[in-house]
Design a protein around this motif. Structure first.
Motif, PDB file in Angstrom:
ATOM      1  N   VAL A  22       0.538  -1.077  -0.497  1.00 12.39           N
ATOM      2  CA  VAL A  22      -0.217  -0.228  -0.140  1.00 12.39           C
ATOM      3  C   VAL A  22       0.900   1.528  -0.015  1.00 12.39           C
ATOM      4  N   VAL A  23       2.175   1.230   0.662  1.00 11.59           N
ATOM      5  CA  VAL A  23       2.821   2.523   0.972  1.00 11.59           C
ATOM      6  C   VAL A  23       3.506   2.733  -0.533  1.00 11.59           C
ATOM      7  N   GLY A  24       3.810   1.360  -1.142  1.00  9.88           N
ATOM      8  CA  GLY A  24       4.755   1.805  -2.566  1.00  9.88           C
ATOM      9  C   GLY A  24       3.793   2.207  -3.551  1.00  9.88           C
ATOM     10  N   ILE A  25       2.313   1.942  -3.262  1.00  9.67           N
ATOM     11  CA  ILE A  25       2.034   2.211  -4.544  1.00  9.67           C
ATOM     12  C   ILE A  25       0.814   3.518  -4.017  1.00  9.67           C
ATOM     13  N   GLY A  26       0.800   4.416  -2.900  1.00 11.33           N
ATOM     14  CA  GLY A  26       0.951   5.041  -2.815  1.00 11.33           C
ATOM     15  C   GLY A  26       2.140   6.074  -2.895  1.00 11.33           C
ATOM     16  N   LEU A  27       3.132   5.512  -3.048  1.00  9.94           N
ATOM     17  CA  LEU A  27       4.045   6.407  -3.513  1.00  9.94           C
ATOM     18  C   LEU A  27       3.794   6.861  -5.050  1.00  9.94           C
ATOM     19  N   LEU A  28       3.836   5.387  -5.637  1.00  6.96           N
ATOM     20  CA  LEU A  28       3.826   5.237  -7.068  1.00  6.96           C
ATOM     21  C   LEU A  28       2.810   6.938  -7.600  1.00  6.96           C
TER      22      LEU A  28
END
Length: 210
Positions: free
Chosen positions: A2-8
């Protein structure tokens, strides 16, 4: 995840805003894409001070890689091998240099395209480029294909196709506009853009002549 998708997602949004800002500055001050390329990278250099420890550790790791004779590198060996005696360097440093040069070509092309097209067209092309990179990674490096990857590829294809159809429809609409000249008129008049405007001007000329 979720954090990675949010950063992307945040990165895509900021990139879109940057494209709009560049489009506005090019419209006001001229399309100087080389100047934008310079400032975009020069102003970001001080941020690497925060990661100097990680950069130093990665540099030591690159230096410990297996040595590679520069004569074996295709371009370097062909250009400099006949003139000077080449030694060997760590192989990962050669890979890093190739990566930097390819990124220079890619980013230069992106900034140049920003000066030639709209920000929306640029983002569509960049998403399509990422899709091609993903397909090449699957074909060349045998990376696994997941369900989410297939869904993302389908969305990119659908979005690109819809944008292309919208652009072609707009071009057809512009092409259907009829341009009429008035060679018989001695006065300097702008060209008509529609048939109704041409008819109105002919009627007004007849009225003036009578």
């Amino acid at each position: 995840s979720v954090v990675g998708i949010g950063l992307l997602t945040l990165g895509v949004g900021l990139a879109a805003l940057l494209g709009l800002y560049q489009e506005a500055t090019y419209r006001i001050y001229g399309k100087h894409w080389r100047e934008g390329l310079f400032y975009n990278h020069a102003l970001a250099l001080p941020m690497f001070v925060l990661f100097r420890g990680d950069i130093a550790s990665q540099a030591r790791a690159l230096s410990l890689s297996r040595p590679l004779a520069l004569d074996a590198v295709p371009v370097v060996g062909a250009c400099l091998g006949a003139c000077v005696r080449l030694g060997s360097v760590p192989a990962l440093w050669v890979s890093l240099a190739g990566n930097v040069l390819s990124q220079l070509v890619c980013v230069s092309g992106v900034h140049r395209m920003t000066s030639m097209s709209s920000s929306l067209s640029l983002n569509v092309v960049l998403n399509l480029r990422k899709l091609v990179s993903l397909v090449l990674s699957v074909l060349l490096f045998k990376n696994p294909v997941t369900r989410g990857m297939l869904v993302g590829c389908a969305l990119v294809f659908m979005g690109t196709f819809a944008y292309a159809q919208t652009g072609s429809s707009a071009q057809v609409g512009v092409a259907k506009r009829t341009v009429h000249g008035h060679p018989s008129s001695r006065r300097t008049m702008p060209l008509c853009t529609t048939t109704s405007q041409c008819t109105q001007r002919r009627v007004s000329r007849r009225r003036d002549s009578t």
